[in-house]
Design an enzyme around this catalytic site. Structure first.
Site, PDB file in Angstrom:
ATOM      1  N   CYS A  48      -5.845 111.528 -41.595  1.00 46.93           N
ATOM      2  CA  CYS A  48      -5.964 110.505 -40.559  1.00 46.93           C
ATOM      3  C   CYS A  48      -7.106 110.797 -39.594  1.00 46.93           C
ATOM      4  O   CYS A  48      -7.708 109.880 -39.026  1.00 46.93           O
ATOM      5  CB  CYS A  48      -4.673 110.411 -39.753  1.00 46.93           C
ATOM      6  SG  CYS A  48      -3.157 110.427 -40.708  1.00 46.93           S
ATOM      7  N   ASP A 122      -0.397 109.304 -35.791  1.00 47.79           N
ATOM      8  CA  ASP A 122       0.600 108.541 -35.046  1.00 47.79           C
ATOM      9  C   ASP A 122       0.590 108.734 -33.537  1.00 47.79           C
ATOM     10  O   ASP A 122       0.449 107.778 -32.780  1.00 47.79           O
ATOM     11  CB  ASP A 122       2.003 108.861 -35.569  1.00 47.79           C
ATOM     12  CG  ASP A 122       2.210 108.372 -36.988  1.00 47.79           C
ATOM     13  OD1 ASP A 122       1.254 107.860 -37.582  1.00 47.79           O
ATOM     14  OD2 ASP A 122       3.332 108.513 -37.507  1.00 47.79           O
ATOM     15  N   LYS A 123       0.794 109.968 -33.057  1.00 51.03           N
ATOM     16  CA  LYS A 123       0.949 110.169 -31.612  1.00 51.03           C
ATOM     17  C   LYS A 123      -0.382 110.177 -30.886  1.00 51.03           C
ATOM     18  O   LYS A 123      -0.416 110.071 -29.656  1.00 51.03           O
ATOM     19  CB  LYS A 123       1.693 111.486 -31.342  1.00 51.03           C
ATOM     20  CG  LYS A 123       3.031 111.589 -32.034  1.00 51.03           C
ATOM     21  CD  LYS A 123       3.911 110.378 -31.812  1.00 51.03           C
ATOM     22  CE  LYS A 123       5.138 110.383 -32.700  1.00 51.03           C
ATOM     23  NZ  LYS A 123       4.858 110.243 -34.141  1.00 51.03           N
ATOM     24  N   CYS A 193      -1.995 106.691 -42.695  1.00 56.95           N
ATOM     25  CA  CYS A 193      -1.067 106.193 -43.721  1.00 56.95           C
ATOM     26  C   CYS A 193      -1.098 104.672 -43.819  1.00 56.95           C
ATOM     27  O   CYS A 193      -1.084 103.975 -42.810  1.00 56.95           O
ATOM     28  CB  CYS A 193       0.334 106.689 -43.436  1.00 56.95           C
ATOM     29  SG  CYS A 193       0.462 108.493 -43.392  1.00 56.95           S
ATOM     30  N   GLU A 444      11.251 112.993 -36.441  1.00 54.56           N
ATOM     31  CA  GLU A 444      11.388 111.874 -37.374  1.00 54.56           C
ATOM     32  C   GLU A 444      12.135 112.346 -38.613  1.00 54.56           C
ATOM     33  O   GLU A 444      12.045 113.506 -39.005  1.00 54.56           O
ATOM     34  CB  GLU A 444      10.015 111.325 -37.760  1.00 54.56           C
ATOM     35  CG  GLU A 444       9.308 110.657 -36.597  1.00 54.56           C
ATOM     36  CD  GLU A 444       7.935 110.121 -36.981  1.00 54.56           C
ATOM     37  OE1 GLU A 444       7.488 110.375 -38.122  1.00 54.56           O
ATOM     38  OE2 GLU A 444       7.303 109.466 -36.138  1.00 54.56           O
ATOM     39  N   SER A 470      10.181 107.753 -38.930  1.00 57.06           N
ATOM     40  CA  SER A 470       8.798 107.420 -39.230  1.00 57.06           C
ATOM     41  C   SER A 470       8.667 105.913 -39.389  1.00 57.06           C
ATOM     42  O   SER A 470       9.624 105.224 -39.757  1.00 57.06           O
ATOM     43  CB  SER A 470       8.385 108.120 -40.532  1.00 57.06           C
ATOM     44  OG  SER A 470       7.241 107.521 -41.086  1.00 57.06           O
TER      45      SER A 470
END
Length: 557
Positions: A48, A122-123, A193, A444, A470
């Protein structure tokens, strides 16, 4: 307009400071210009983020060409996919706070005038946006972009398919060779993702809420358009500085309602709820679960996106990306059209200035013929979660489940039991002491939920946890249960065999145990010892609040 960087480089007293800048190659001309921080979360921890340092160079070019001086810096990012299923996942949500704090510290210390934020995993997306809101300097967010889907036998794959393949292998429904083939194929290059998991959800929200340029969410990480989009973001940040437009002017209550609308329209991750609550706190906007439910009930679910649906972000990009979705919503009066954005224009003006195609496609339905007539990010309340819990209903056919509890005090215990085939149809898997304080870090549960789906139990069991899920999770899975077990919430009192009902039509999650019995259990209950007593996780646990308020950390004053 106040230019903060003059505090650092202006006047004879700041000659030492200028000397240090000149050691890095800057000239007097560079020092006379506004300073724009260019922050990225690039690292080799995850696909990512691995390409973000290169994208930062593009952003710096944009800043320079627009007449300002860029100053690049980086911060951490945790790979949720690689941290998943073990102790490492406890660091994930904590990293959101560290990212926001570290960006704040860098900008405050060096008195930058504006900020470009580039994030991938994500974060890192909400963490970067939280810092922008907290600093309230002219700021533009830009996403690092989605990964391309893997292709196997004509089927598009994401990393979630690998997690679910593990469950299929454990159940004897997939050979080791088949598992390896999926593993080798699912993730072909750089990028986040590919489904409408948390990163793509938050990227979509960044456009809807006005912090990112229109059309910036969907181009893949390795697409040539991604570099141009990041360059344009650098330019836009300087223009925003010249106009003195700040996040507090963009992040209004109405903008948050637009973000909630997007979250539901695309069937996005339940993490979006947690992160929007945290972001609203940074600008002093009072956002509650009631607001999420009110907006959800008038928002149709229109985008058929994985994991509940059929398509990945790259497919949505091909038909016009997030502007295509926004236009459909705007045309039906489902957005606040006058919200200002980082272009300096309103969301309506942005969409009117774009050439948005109307192709023949099956990915995004019309508002009149949606996948679901209401949104999919559902808030539940009841005797098991008095302060609330969340469930994503995208791709979930049932609306009610009553089953018997199978209780685990740690995710690993649950995963081991699933792997051994010990979970039976009709059970509600309860995983507790995984909340913000109890984990700490609110892990998660993708490894466990995907294993259940891979074993064919996705429609035959439910799960309830004070941890998180998730964005790749699918099925009747309830997270964010509050109060959490560690502080004595009702989930701490559940025993094997108790009956639990989850109903997404009535927004109820109930534990069918008498008040008298619960009171007796409460007398017998005592809080466990903390899992960490020093370091970042212990600090987080001591400061973090309820998931119902975004699991934010607040100083003890």
């Amino acid at each position: 307009m106040e230019i903060s960087s003059r505090n650092v480089v202006g006047g004879t007293a700041r000659a030492p400071h200028r000397a240090m800048y000149k050691a890095m190659g800057l000239t007097d001309s560079d020092l006379d210009k506004s300073f724009v921080g260019v922050c990225h979360t690039g690292n080799e921890a995850t696909p990512c983020n691995i390409h973000l340092p290169q994208l930062a160079l593009k952003a710096k070019e944009g800043v320079t060409d627009a007449g300002a001086t860029p100053r690049e810096f980086s911060t951490i990012a945790v790979s949720d996919g690689i941290a998943m299923g073990h102790e490492g996942m406890k660091s994930s949500l904590v990293s959101r706070e560290v990212i926001a704090d570290s960006i704040e510290l860098m900008v405050r210390a060096h008195q930058y005038d504006a900020l470009v934020g580039i994030a991938g995993c994500d974060k890192s997306l909400p963490g970067t946006m939280m810092a922008m809101a907290r600093l309230n300097l002219p700021s533009v967010f830009v996403y690092g972009g989605t990964i391309m889907p893997g292709m196997l036998n004509g089927k598009e794959l994401t990393v979630v398919d690998v997690y679910e393949a593990v469950g299929a292998y454990d159940a004897g429904n997939l050979t080791l060779e088949g598992l390896k083939e999926i593993e080798n194929t699912a993730c072909p290059n750089a990028g986040s993702c590919g489904g409408m998991f948390t990163a793509n959800t938050m990227a979509s929200i960044s456009e809807a809420i006005g912090l990112a340029l229109p059309g910036s969410a969907s181009p893949p990480a390795e697409d040539d358009r991604r570099g141009k989009m990041v360059y344009d973001t650098g330019v836009a940040c300087v223009q925003l500085l010249e106009q003195n437009i700040r996040p507090s002017q963009i992040l209004t209550f109405e903008a948050f309602e637009n973000a909630i609308t997007m979250l539901n329209a695309v069937g996005g991750s339940t993490n979006g709820i947690l992160h929007l609550l945290a972001l609203s706190n940074e600008v002093g906007i009072k956002l509650t679960y009631d607001d999420f439910e009110r907006v959800r009930k008038k928002t149709p679910h229109v985008a058929d996106m994985k994991p509940g649906g059929s398509y990945v972000m790259n497919s949505l990009d091909k038909i016009g990306g997030i502007p295509f979705v926004l236009k459909k919503l705007l045309d039906k009066g489902l957005l606040h059209e006058d919200c200002i954005t980082v272009t300096g224009k309103t969301i309506k003006e942005n969409l009117q200035s774009m050439s948005i195609p109307e192709p023949q496609q099956q990915i995004v339905r019309s508002v009149e013929n949606p996948i679901h007539s209401v949104g999919t990010a559902v808030i539940l309340k009841g005797s098991l979660a008095p302060d609330g819990a969340v469930i994503k209903t995208a791709g979930v056919e049932m609306t009610k489940f009553t089953g018997t509890a199978r209780v685990f005090d740690r995710e690993e215990y649950a995963f081991d039991s699933v792997s051994k085939g010990e979970i039976d149809e009709g059970q509600v898997v309860v995983i507790r002491y995984e909340g913000p304080k109890g984990g700490p870090g609110m892990r998660e549960m993708l490894a466990t939920t995907a294993a259940l789906v891979g074993q064919g139990l996705g429609k035959k069991v439910a799960m309830v946890t004070d941890g998180r899920f998730s964005g790749g999770t699918r099925g009747f899975m309830v997270g964010h249960v509050a109060p959490e077990a560690f502080v004595g919430g009702p989930i701490a009192l559940v025993k094997d065999g108790d009956e639990i009902t989850i109903d997404t039509e009535t927004n109820v999650i109930d534990l069918h145990v008498s008040d008298e019995e619960l009171e007796q259990r409460r007398k017998e209950w005592s809080p466990p010892k903390p899992n960490y007593t020093s370091g970042a996780l212990a600090k987080f646990a001591s400061l973090v609040g309820s998931a119902a308020h975004g699991a934010i950390t607040k100083p003890i004053l």
